[in-house]
Design a protein around this motif. Structure first.
Motif, PDB file in Angstrom:
ATOM      1  N   PRO A  58       0.917  -1.223  -0.291  1.00  0.00           N
ATOM      2  CA  PRO A  58      -0.165  -0.493  -0.521  1.00  0.00           C
ATOM      3  C   PRO A  58       0.607   1.626   0.103  1.00  0.00           C
ATOM      4  CG  PRO A  58      -0.988  -1.427   1.754  1.00  0.00           C
ATOM      5  CD  PRO A  58      -0.001  -2.643   0.969  1.00  0.00           C
ATOM      6  N   GLN A  59      -0.145   2.125  -0.988  1.00  0.00           N
ATOM      7  CA  GLN A  59       1.575   3.519  -0.902  1.00  0.00           C
ATOM      8  C   GLN A  59       0.497   3.923   0.150  1.00  0.00           C
ATOM      9  OE1 GLN A  59       1.243   3.915  -5.192  1.00  0.00           O
ATOM     10  NE2 GLN A  59       3.251   3.080  -5.545  1.00  0.00           N
ATOM     11  N   ALA A  60       1.290   5.482   0.806  1.00  0.00           N
ATOM     12  CA  ALA A  60       0.411   6.628   1.580  1.00  0.00           C
ATOM     13  C   ALA A  60      -0.287   7.684   1.144  1.00  0.00           C
ATOM     14  CB  ALA A  60       1.782   7.292   2.152  1.00  0.00           C
ATOM     15  N   LYS A  61      -1.621   7.603   1.469  1.00  0.00           N
ATOM     16  CA  LYS A  61      -2.304   7.946   0.812  1.00  0.00           C
ATOM     17  C   LYS A  61      -3.577   7.407  -0.786  1.00  0.00           C
ATOM     18  CE  LYS A  61      -0.692  12.447   2.301  1.00  0.00           C
ATOM     19  NZ  LYS A  61      -0.727  14.111   1.892  1.00  0.00           N
ATOM     20  N   ARG A  62      -2.492   7.051  -1.307  1.00  0.00           N
ATOM     21  CA  ARG A  62      -3.025   6.403  -2.894  1.00  0.00           C
ATOM     22  C   ARG A  62      -4.113   5.178  -1.867  1.00  0.00           C
ATOM     23  NH1 ARG A  62      -1.446   4.363  -6.180  1.00  0.00           N
ATOM     24  NH2 ARG A  62      -3.572   4.618  -7.730  1.00  0.00           N
ATOM     25  N   TRP A  63      -3.618   4.348  -1.408  1.00  0.00           N
ATOM     26  CA  TRP A  63      -4.356   2.944  -0.641  1.00  0.00           C
ATOM     27  C   TRP A  63      -5.863   2.852  -0.624  1.00  0.00           C
ATOM     28  CZ3 TRP A  63      -7.440   2.174   4.291  1.00  0.00           C
ATOM     29  CH2 TRP A  63      -7.082   2.898   4.710  1.00  0.00           C
ATOM     30  N   VAL A  64      -6.350   4.096  -0.135  1.00  0.00           N
ATOM     31  CA  VAL A  64      -7.831   4.926   0.133  1.00  0.00           C
ATOM     32  C   VAL A  64      -8.349   4.184  -1.058  1.00  0.00           C
ATOM     33  CG1 VAL A  64      -7.782   6.211   1.818  1.00  0.00           C
ATOM     34  CG2 VAL A  64      -8.002   7.120  -0.457  1.00  0.00           C
ATOM     35  N   VAL A  65      -7.934   4.482  -2.264  1.00  0.00           N
ATOM     36  CA  VAL A  65      -9.039   3.944  -3.234  1.00  0.00           C
ATOM     37  C   VAL A  65      -8.722   3.006  -3.909  1.00  0.00           C
ATOM     38  CG1 VAL A  65      -6.638   4.191  -4.922  1.00  0.00           C
ATOM     39  CG2 VAL A  65      -9.082   5.023  -5.930  1.00  0.00           C
ATOM     40  N   GLU A  66      -8.210   1.765  -3.423  1.00  0.00           N
ATOM     41  CA  GLU A  66      -7.592   0.455  -3.424  1.00  0.00           C
ATOM     42  C   GLU A  66      -8.759  -0.155  -2.383  1.00  0.00           C
ATOM     43  OE1 GLU A  66      -6.360  -1.160  -6.132  1.00  0.00           O
ATOM     44  OE2 GLU A  66      -4.588   0.643  -6.046  1.00  0.00           O
ATOM     45  N   ARG A  67      -9.134   0.973  -1.094  1.00  0.00           N
ATOM     46  CA  ARG A  67      -9.888   0.038   0.012  1.00  0.00           C
ATOM     47  C   ARG A  67     -11.378   0.475  -0.726  1.00  0.00           C
ATOM     48  NH1 ARG A  67     -10.446   3.508   5.558  1.00  0.00           N
ATOM     49  NH2 ARG A  67     -11.401   4.345   3.826  1.00  0.00           N
ATOM     50  N   ALA A  68     -11.628   1.169  -1.797  1.00  0.00           N
ATOM     51  CA  ALA A  68     -12.380   1.925  -2.487  1.00  0.00           C
ATOM     52  C   ALA A  68     -13.371   1.158  -3.462  1.00  0.00           C
ATOM     53  CB  ALA A  68     -12.828   3.278  -2.900  1.00  0.00           C
ATOM     54  N   TYR A  69     -12.370   0.314  -3.629  1.00  0.00           N
ATOM     55  CA  TYR A  69     -12.463  -0.781  -4.242  1.00  0.00           C
ATOM     56  C   TYR A  69     -12.217  -2.140  -4.474  1.00  0.00           C
ATOM     57  CZ  TYR A  69     -11.924   2.078  -8.720  1.00  0.00           C
ATOM     58  OH  TYR A  69     -10.879   2.747 -10.116  1.00  0.00           O
ATOM     59  N   GLY A  70     -12.015  -2.579  -2.882  1.00  0.00           N
ATOM     60  CA  GLY A  70     -12.195  -3.058  -2.045  1.00  0.00           C
ATOM     61  C   GLY A  70     -14.110  -3.422  -1.383  1.00  0.00           C
ATOM     62  N   ILE A  71     -14.430  -2.493  -1.265  1.00  0.00           N
ATOM     63  CA  ILE A  71     -15.692  -2.004  -0.483  1.00  0.00           C
ATOM     64  C   ILE A  71     -16.689  -2.478  -1.404  1.00  0.00           C
ATOM     65  CG2 ILE A  71     -17.690  -0.525   0.148  1.00  0.00           C
ATOM     66  CD1 ILE A  71     -15.239   0.546   1.778  1.00  0.00           C
ATOM     67  N   LEU A  72     -16.468  -1.683  -2.818  1.00  0.00           N
ATOM     68  CA  LEU A  72     -17.320  -2.155  -4.011  1.00  0.00           C
ATOM     69  C   LEU A  72     -17.571  -3.288  -4.383  1.00  0.00           C
ATOM     70  CD1 LEU A  72     -16.566   0.733  -6.495  1.00  0.00           C
ATOM     71  CD2 LEU A  72     -18.807   0.966  -4.912  1.00  0.00           C
ATOM     72  N   MET A  73     -16.751  -4.846  -4.776  1.00  0.00           N
ATOM     73  CA  MET A  73     -16.519  -5.800  -4.894  1.00  0.00           C
ATOM     74  C   MET A  73     -17.312  -6.865  -3.831  1.00  0.00           C
ATOM     75  SD  MET A  73     -15.023  -6.030  -7.559  1.00  0.00           S
ATOM     76  CE  MET A  73     -15.876  -4.972  -8.049  1.00  0.00           C
ATOM     77  N   LEU A  74     -18.228  -5.803  -3.081  1.00  0.00           N
ATOM     78  CA  LEU A  74     -18.881  -6.340  -2.188  1.00  0.00           C
ATOM     79  C   LEU A  74     -20.204  -6.466  -2.259  1.00  0.00           C
ATOM     80  CD1 LEU A  74     -17.769  -5.615   1.505  1.00  0.00           C
ATOM     81  CD2 LEU A  74     -17.322  -7.252   0.967  1.00  0.00           C
ATOM     82  N   HIS A  75     -20.812  -5.701  -3.586  1.00  0.00           N
ATOM     83  CA  HIS A  75     -21.941  -5.088  -4.093  1.00  0.00           C
ATOM     84  C   HIS A  75     -22.251  -5.779  -5.302  1.00  0.00           C
ATOM     85  CE1 HIS A  75     -21.871  -1.948  -1.090  1.00  0.00           C
ATOM     86  NE2 HIS A  75     -22.676  -2.051  -1.567  1.00  0.00           N
ATOM     87  N   ARG A  76     -22.148  -7.165  -5.351  1.00  0.00           N
ATOM     88  CA  ARG A  76     -22.144  -7.833  -6.406  1.00  0.00           C
ATOM     89  C   ARG A  76     -22.809  -7.904  -7.941  1.00  0.00           C
ATOM     90  NH1 ARG A  76     -23.827 -13.949  -3.329  1.00  0.00           N
ATOM     91  NH2 ARG A  76     -21.767 -14.172  -1.556  1.00  0.00           N
TER      92      ARG A  76
END
Length: 276
Positions: free
Chosen positions: A218-236
């Protein structure tokens, strides 16, 4: 709301109170020619959309205790075209930021893309193959703030270059707010995005990966967008792109994030799919 056994995706009374004013205002601005107030409760329409987003079911497979699929579909497309989906999302996002003692709009955003497979019925003209990720389908671009909240979303064919997505995101961010001063991107975005940022008044910084690091770091500050994509993947409904129009795909992102934000604002939780 009509009497039925609730689904875990239903909005609570507290959550509906946050959404209802926008929809009530929309209804008042779009009266029926005959004066009819509508056969279906708007809360149930929203519940059906959130259920479909979370479970990924087809229109015709919506449970029978929701309004008919045709009615739910009508409101999904109408609200998409009228921008009500984004209006609801943005108003709620501002509340989350204010709760975090931040200004309504951010000064910094993070941009990134995600390629997903397209379903069989998606028109070939709006899809393509991501040469780098070897994914045939569509590409989503997100601009998020440091809290991981979506500021802008763009959906294009997966064959589109990162530059095209980055430029489109910068245009949307600049059009929606004049507060953003800086955007962080990864090395997939090139000089064209940096140059376009200067045109719209946003400084674009390319965050370079440390060559000594291997694997996912994870890169500082940029990791939040990766988390956002991960959250979206909970929506099938978002695991694969099922929508005929890219604009519908963007609307699905707004509804998914609306569900997330409603839970944040009300302190509610939803069990993970793996929860027994």
């Amino acid at each position: 709301m009509s009497e039925r056994k609730p689904y875990k995706t239903d909005v609570s009374d507290e959550q509906w109170a946050l959404v209802e004013p926008v929809i009530a205002a929309w209804k008042a601005a779009h009266p029926s020619v005959s004066g009819h107030q509508g056969r279906y409760e708007m809360r149930e329409i929203v519940n059906a959309l959130l259920y479909q987003g979370r479970t990924g079911c087809q229109w015709e497979l919506l449970p029978h205790d929701f309004p008919p699929p045709g009615a739910v579909k009508y409101y999904f497309y109408t609200w998409r075209d009228d921008g009500i989906d984004q209006t609801i999302h943005d108003l709620l996002r501002w509340q989350v930021r204010e709760m975090a003692r931040r200004k309504a709009d951010p000064s910094l955003v993070v941009l990134d893309t995600q390629s997903v497979h397209a379903a069989a019925g998606v028109p070939a003209g709006s899809t393509g193959r991501d040469a780098a990720k070897k994914v045939p389908g569509r590409k989503r671009g997100l601009a998020v703030d440091v809290l991981g909240l979506v500021i802008a979303v763009v959906v294009v064919a997966a064959s589109a270059h990162e530059n095209a997505v980055g430029i489109a995101l910068l245009d949307k961010v600049a059009a929606d707010t004049d507060a953003v001063e800086k955007a962080l991107v990864d090395q997939g975005f090139k000089n064209a995005v940096v140059a376009h940022g200067e045109k719209v008044g946003i400084e674009v910084e390319v965050v370079e990966r440390n060559p000594a690091q291997t694997g996912f770091v994870p890169q500082a500050k940029r990791w939040v967008v990766e988390r956002a994509y991960g959250i979206l993947m909970l929506h099938r409904r978002l695991v694969r792109d099922y929508e005929h129009l890219p604009r519908s795909s963007e609307s699905r992102v707004y509804w998914a994030m609306t569900a997330v934000i409603l839970r944040r604002l009300t302190g509610a939780t939803v069990p993970a799919w793996r929860t027994a």
